[in-house]
Scaffold this active site. Sequence first.
Site, short mmCIF file in Angstrom:
data_model
loop_
_atom_site.label_atom_id
_atom_site.label_comp_id
_atom_site.label_asym_id
_atom_site.label_seq_id
_atom_site.Cartn_x
_atom_site.Cartn_y
_atom_site.Cartn_z
N THR D 54 0.82 -1.21 0.00
CA THR D 54 0.00 0.00 0.00
C THR D 54 0.85 1.27 0.00
O THR D 54 0.58 2.22 -0.74
CB THR D 54 -0.93 0.02 1.24
OG1 THR D 54 -1.71 -1.18 1.23
CG2 THR D 54 -1.84 1.22 1.23
N SER D 93 -6.75 -1.11 -6.92
CA SER D 93 -6.44 -1.37 -5.52
C SER D 93 -4.97 -1.78 -5.48
O SER D 93 -4.43 -2.29 -6.46
CB SER D 93 -7.30 -2.51 -4.99
OG SER D 93 -6.74 -3.06 -3.82
N SER D 271 47.27 -14.93 -3.30
CA SER D 271 46.93 -15.03 -1.89
C SER D 271 47.81 -14.03 -1.14
O SER D 271 48.87 -13.64 -1.63
CB SER D 271 47.19 -16.46 -1.41
OG SER D 271 48.12 -16.51 -0.37
N SER D 272 47.41 -13.62 0.07
CA SER D 272 48.21 -12.64 0.80
C SER D 272 49.50 -13.28 1.31
O SER D 272 50.47 -12.60 1.55
CB SER D 272 47.40 -12.05 1.96
OG SER D 272 47.19 -13.03 2.95
N LYS D 277 49.74 -17.92 -6.10
CA LYS D 277 48.62 -18.85 -6.14
C LYS D 277 47.46 -18.32 -7.00
O LYS D 277 47.13 -17.14 -6.94
CB LYS D 277 48.14 -19.06 -4.70
CG LYS D 277 47.18 -20.18 -4.47
CD LYS D 277 47.27 -20.64 -3.03
CE LYS D 277 46.13 -21.57 -2.67
NZ LYS D 277 44.89 -20.87 -2.40
#
Lengths: 292, 292, 292, 292
Positions: D54, D93, D271-272, D277
């Site tokens: 509504t 409606s 990768s860190s 990788k």
Amino acid sequence: MLACIKQAAAIVNCELGLLDKAIKDVIVKACEDIRAGKLHEQFVVDVIQGGAGTSTNMNANEVIANLALEHMGHKRGEYQYLHPNEHVNMSQSTNDVYSTALKVATYFGIFRLVDAMAVLRRAFETKADEFSDVLKMGRTQLQDAVPMTLGQEFSAYAVMLGEDEERLKEAAMLICEINLGATAIGTGINAHPEYAGFVCRRLADIAGIPLVTAPNLVEATQDCGAFVQLSGVLKRVAVKLSKTCNDLRLLSSGPRAGLGEINLPPMQAGSSIMPGKVNPVIPEVVNQTTPG
Amino acid sequence: MLACIKQAAAIVNCELGLLDKAIKDVIVKACEDIRAGKLHEQFVVDVIQGGAGTSTNMNANEVIANLALEHMGHKRGEYQYLHPNEHVNMSQSTNDVYSTALKVATYFGIFRLVDAMAVLRRAFETKADEFSDVLKMGRTQLQDAVPMTLGQEFSAYAVMLGEDEERLKEAAMLICEINLGATAIGTGINAHPEYAGFVCRRLADIAGIPLVTAPNLVEATQDCGAFVQLSGVLKRVAVKLSKTCNDLRLLSSGPRAGLGEINLPPMQAGSSIMPGKVNPVIPEVVNQTTPG
Amino acid sequence: MLACIKQAAAIVNCELGLLDKAIKDVIVKACEDIRAGKLHEQFVVDVIQGGAGTSTNMNANEVIANLALEHMGHKRGEYQYLHPNEHVNMSQSTNDVYSTALKVATYFGIFRLVDAMAVLRRAFETKADEFSDVLKMGRTQLQDAVPMTLGQEFSAYAVMLGEDEERLKEAAMLICEINLGATAIGTGINAHPEYAGFVCRRLADIAGIPLVTAPNLVEATQDCGAFVQLSGVLKRVAVKLSKTCNDLRLLSSGPRAGLGEINLPPMQAGSSIMPGKVNPVIPEVVNQTTPG
Amino acid sequence: MLACIKQAAAIVNCELGLLDKAIKDVIVKACEDIRAGKLHEQFVVDVIQGGAGTSTNMNANEVIANLALEHMGHKRGEYQYLHPNEHVNMSQSTNDVYSTALKVATYFGIFRLVDAMAVLRRAFETKADEFSDVLKMGRTQLQDAVPMTLGQEFSAYAVMLGEDEERLKEAAMLICEINLGATAIGTGINAHPEYAGFVCRRLADIAGIPLVTAPNLVEATQDCGAFVQLSGVLKRVAVKLSKTCNDLRLLSSGPRAGLGEINLPPMQAGSSIMPGKVNPVIPEVVNQTTPG
């Protein structure tokens, strides 16, 4: 949360003689800047990402490194003086840093929910007192059964919430077990033997949370049990809130052709076709957001 | 389990002066007959039934009443001497009896699972010792990462199971809170004020379980929180067992074009088209029975 | 259903010159015995099994082989004359036989459900006619809204069911696509090039179902899409039946302090504590068996 | 999408003699402004809301009314000339407007997904051609089985996607059945008898979608079957994409201690802790976003 961890790691690495005090100091300063709300616009990685969160961890390493370089009087990117991987990420892997950050954030999230539930519980307790003399029909299976008071009904809602607050606090305790120091797969490769214990205590101080190191770090690195358990407890909360909201909708049905035992306050301006209508919109929102 | 409850109720009703000793004695005798395994073929009601379990409760009331009537020397159905509702079901409603019976049965079921998990955990611990010197590639995201031992891998499986045994025991404690004495909707209508406390202690003795009465019986009668919580813990167990089985399937893949790090014992006679093939059927069954 | 497939395979293998007519004849006779309901006690393998259903397929191969051996005048186990793998399982693998059997069985199961739904739909249609003049309050969000007839309400239930019958028939058509002839992984290894097409037509005749061979057998062997789709349609049926039952429970709530618009016929003898009570047990059973 | 509906409604209301041409014209003009992307910042209602939508419907009515008032030379809020409820929402409606808007939006969303899937399917088809001569081990249950080509494997992925594109298009057709004209509960109260048919055709023209009016509007107003069905088809898509991504991750495992049959292009900088990788991050993102 990552900034808390990077800060704790730098301090412990320095204590263990692995990191120069000067570098430690600027990393700590950079982390405190981030924790104070600066530079949030520099964290550009989407939360949905492949891998283990590597992109987010590297994002943090690089933002902190560059900020620390500026504190040292260097230019951004002059990584020969302070390197994102070698210094900021020292003794760490995404696989222990990211899950620990998630646990710290989850811990705070749980207690925000607990606080909100306590507000709602106290509102139900107030209504329970107010309605303690209102006699009504008690129902089983939606059929008329035996009498009770409306106060007993609201008291039950309050007690339900109170029990779930306790369960959430228990689940928060399980979340406090972290794998920081596990590095890549739990064997602690690239980290000093004393690092895991030291960094956990340091992070607990910084975050103000009773963190403990998991007894088996290989297991802890591949275990999501505490999150599954929390999910179960949140489901419990959702099921009960949803049940309570279903009751509120039923009890307020009407006004003429319904149970009509309570009136919910109007929260929304009517229907587009029937302007005087009052809908139970708040319980409906709760029901929409709770799974089946 | 219903027989334990009917027995406890009869004893307490007699202590409170509500039930004749002679009637109490034959009800107790009938309940002990049922608990000894007799007459199970008389419980004919399907476990899926509408309502709150009324049909099952009435089934028990009637079987016990008729058996007790026979012990008194009467014929079955001579309810003027001993009535299923008035005497066997005295001070009770399906709504407290049925949920209490379910909790007692669930408690025993949890500990059967805990025992089975301990057997599996010890098997993993044995393998962890056996493989403590077997060096292998540790993987993250299925990609080669850093070294570990096969023993560390199996040790992680054992630790996972051990933690879940603890969580199941905690969930069992929540299951011990019962609403016996609440009767229809928690107001204790039709029951003596002392009944709830007395019958809980009596049932705890009979069943050998540390039962306690819920502090708010209206709440406890409409609350399924302990079951939702248990469901969450079972999901946790399932998720971890499923993860372990996925690992076992991957590690045993091959023999030539797979990882081939472990050999699972053959449990099934081959494939219909490739008779020499060994399939990881036990891990597969576990994966099939664990939800996603 | 496996017996239908084994029978079709034996006939086609014989047509392709791969199987002696005498052996074909006894395999067909054994399969017809099983399809007539004999020997069901010989299928001893649990439905939950690892692998792809190999144990069940081998169980069928062995029962058929031994029965066929007896028809030939040999003793059970004299596999030198007729072998479970070489003859009964010829041109087959568990990976095409088992999934095809499952699809044939599912097809029949779908139509049993469609028939039951049509009975229920016609009952709602009858009630819709009966109630076509009963004016009542139409509700939205459990609040009084605008008028409607009780007949319109029951007519909606009938239309919902009718639509779902159509959706189930569509899902049944997707189930008719089989991978028989794919053998182990879809490449048709160990089977004659003409086999897949021939055996599909033969099986369609035997089972009386419009089966078709999947265009890509590698894909079809690893694809469970038709089952996921069917699961979605069954969820649709369940959601709507559950909604209808929730309505029936609400409309029959009372008798004094509820909506009280309809009366459900009593199906269960009361409550143990309130013997006159009528519970909506049939809708409750449906709600219990439908997922959230 | 609401603007399309409001525009169609105004045109039909005018054709039926219910709305002045002048008012119709400014409503249409306001709707076209909104469809051109203007004023999106005026739609301030949260998507999670109680009730039937509504608030969102009223938000649209008010924005359109005020914009139309400005086109008439009036000030915002001078509703005596053109009213949000009486004119913009005429014959409507929330209960038919909102669900119709949702269906129109869903239709376009489905075809955006179908287009994206076709791109991915063609990529798999290209790889299937490229790899048509690469012989490899075919596996069942992760165990070595019989030979196949890598091209057959990628071809299967393409066929899976192609089938799901067809299923999505079928689900889109079910979404095209709307309840516009049903108004509050399906009885068409407050709407002209010809309105439902006229407005459906008009909206189909404006949106460019083959919309049809549901045969029973009471049923259609309470039926969410087309959405549940779509959910089932989306689950099917997700299950298969997830299976494909699991395969890609397995096939690219390694480089030394894995299957190593394919190389995925690197999408993320390492990768860190292990900078060289390469992780299968795209398949992992897909797996994360697909339910179990």
